[in-house]
Motif scaffolding. Sequence first.
Motif, PDB file in Angstrom:
ATOM      1  N   ARG A  15       5.799  13.106   0.244  1.00 53.93           N
ATOM      2  CA  ARG A  15       7.052  13.698  -0.224  1.00 53.93           C
ATOM      3  C   ARG A  15       8.115  12.624  -0.452  1.00 53.93           C
ATOM      4  O   ARG A  15       8.798  12.600  -1.465  1.00 53.93           O
ATOM      5  CB  ARG A  15       7.544  14.720   0.798  1.00 53.93           C
ATOM      6  CG  ARG A  15       8.826  15.399   0.397  1.00 53.93           C
ATOM      7  CD  ARG A  15       9.212  16.443   1.452  1.00 53.93           C
ATOM      8  NE  ARG A  15      10.447  17.064   1.095  1.00 53.93           N
ATOM      9  CZ  ARG A  15      11.658  16.596   1.428  1.00 53.93           C
ATOM     10  NH1 ARG A  15      11.752  15.493   2.124  1.00 53.93           N
ATOM     11  NH2 ARG A  15      12.752  17.229   1.075  1.00 53.93           N
ATOM     12  N   ARG A  16       8.249  11.708   0.496  1.00 60.29           N
ATOM     13  CA  ARG A  16       9.268  10.671   0.393  1.00 60.29           C
ATOM     14  C   ARG A  16       8.991   9.755  -0.808  1.00 60.29           C
ATOM     15  O   ARG A  16       9.886   9.410  -1.557  1.00 60.29           O
ATOM     16  CB  ARG A  16       9.323   9.864   1.680  1.00 60.29           C
ATOM     17  CG  ARG A  16      10.413   8.816   1.674  1.00 60.29           C
ATOM     18  CD  ARG A  16      10.602   8.246   3.028  1.00 60.29           C
ATOM     19  NE  ARG A  16      11.169   9.307   3.854  1.00 60.29           N
ATOM     20  CZ  ARG A  16      11.538   9.135   5.096  1.00 60.29           C
ATOM     21  NH1 ARG A  16      11.395   7.991   5.679  1.00 60.29           N
ATOM     22  NH2 ARG A  16      12.044  10.126   5.792  1.00 60.29           N
ATOM     23  N   LYS A  20      11.327   9.164  -4.205  1.00 62.77           N
ATOM     24  CA  LYS A  20      11.734   7.839  -4.678  1.00 62.77           C
ATOM     25  C   LYS A  20      11.344   7.646  -6.131  1.00 62.77           C
ATOM     26  O   LYS A  20      12.127   7.140  -6.940  1.00 62.77           O
ATOM     27  CB  LYS A  20      11.097   6.752  -3.813  1.00 62.77           C
ATOM     28  CG  LYS A  20      11.700   6.612  -2.438  1.00 62.77           C
ATOM     29  CD  LYS A  20      10.979   5.534  -1.654  1.00 62.77           C
ATOM     30  CE  LYS A  20      11.503   5.433  -0.238  1.00 62.77           C
ATOM     31  NZ  LYS A  20      10.751   4.451   0.558  1.00 62.77           N
ATOM     32  N   MET A  21      10.104   8.050  -6.484  1.00 66.91           N
ATOM     33  CA  MET A  21       9.647   7.910  -7.874  1.00 66.91           C
ATOM     34  C   MET A  21      10.491   8.762  -8.815  1.00 66.91           C
ATOM     35  O   MET A  21      10.825   8.350  -9.919  1.00 66.91           O
ATOM     36  CB  MET A  21       8.174   8.288  -7.987  1.00 66.91           C
ATOM     37  CG  MET A  21       7.243   7.282  -7.348  1.00 66.91           C
ATOM     38  SD  MET A  21       5.494   7.598  -7.630  1.00 66.91           S
ATOM     39  CE  MET A  21       5.286   9.224  -6.958  1.00 66.91           C
ATOM     40  N   ALA A  22      10.860   9.971  -8.358  1.00 68.49           N
ATOM     41  CA  ALA A  22      11.682  10.851  -9.183  1.00 68.49           C
ATOM     42  C   ALA A  22      13.054  10.246  -9.415  1.00 68.49           C
ATOM     43  O   ALA A  22      13.608  10.310 -10.518  1.00 68.49           O
ATOM     44  CB  ALA A  22      11.808  12.226  -8.528  1.00 68.49           C
ATOM     45  N   ALA A  23      13.633   9.614  -8.384  1.00 71.97           N
ATOM     46  CA  ALA A  23      14.943   8.980  -8.523  1.00 71.97           C
ATOM     47  C   ALA A  23      14.874   7.808  -9.497  1.00 71.97           C
ATOM     48  O   ALA A  23      15.761   7.633 -10.344  1.00 71.97           O
ATOM     49  CB  ALA A  23      15.449   8.507  -7.161  1.00 71.97           C
ATOM     50  N   VAL A  24      13.819   7.017  -9.411  1.00 71.09           N
ATOM     51  CA  VAL A  24      13.658   5.877 -10.324  1.00 71.09           C
ATOM     52  C   VAL A  24      13.473   6.365 -11.749  1.00 71.09           C
ATOM     53  O   VAL A  24      14.072   5.835 -12.685  1.00 71.09           O
ATOM     54  CB  VAL A  24      12.467   4.994  -9.873  1.00 71.09           C
ATOM     55  CG1 VAL A  24      12.119   3.974 -10.938  1.00 71.09           C
ATOM     56  CG2 VAL A  24      12.789   4.314  -8.559  1.00 71.09           C
TER      57      VAL A  24
END
Length: 186
Positions: A15-16, A20-24
């Motif tokens: 999940r974490r 992070k990938m979604a934010a990038v």
Amino acid sequence: MSANTYETLNAKVGRRSFMKMAAVATAFGVTSSFASTTATRTATEEEIKNPFPGSKMVKSICTACSVGCGIVAEVQNGVWVRQEVAQDHPVSLGGHCCKGSDMIDMVRSEVRVKHPMVKKDGKWQRISWDEALNGIASKLEDLRQKDGPDSVMFLGSAKFNNEQAYYFRKFAAMFGTNNIDHQARI
């Protein structure tokens, strides 16, 4: 995608890591390329000014929980078409939680059960309110007679206001049990 492939992907991306990938991806504008399809169009000036002609704004209370946040529902021909937060509401102060902001989708859902239903011969059938209440009452009475009042548990709701919670507790006491709880998230 096979089940093994899914399990492998699921094991590698937690999940974490996904967040992070979604934010990038968002930071680099990857999502904007998906949003620029021909499925949407720019609204006209008239649609922006008055998207629902003849509608009226109705102040109401959000029903997601019992906090009592304010919403302003836009109603056209008796149908809830849009909502806004009540900026001047003393409880929510112009804010909404994710459940409150999504309330219109729950209310307008095509799969929402709007009438009492019972499954007969493997198919769901609509029944009257009297039939539903009588069926519940007779089942509760059978359970109390056969197994005693503690064979039943009453589960309340965070949607109850203070008075509803009081009467719900009184109903459980009248039934003869202390088996009562709720799922409050507040």
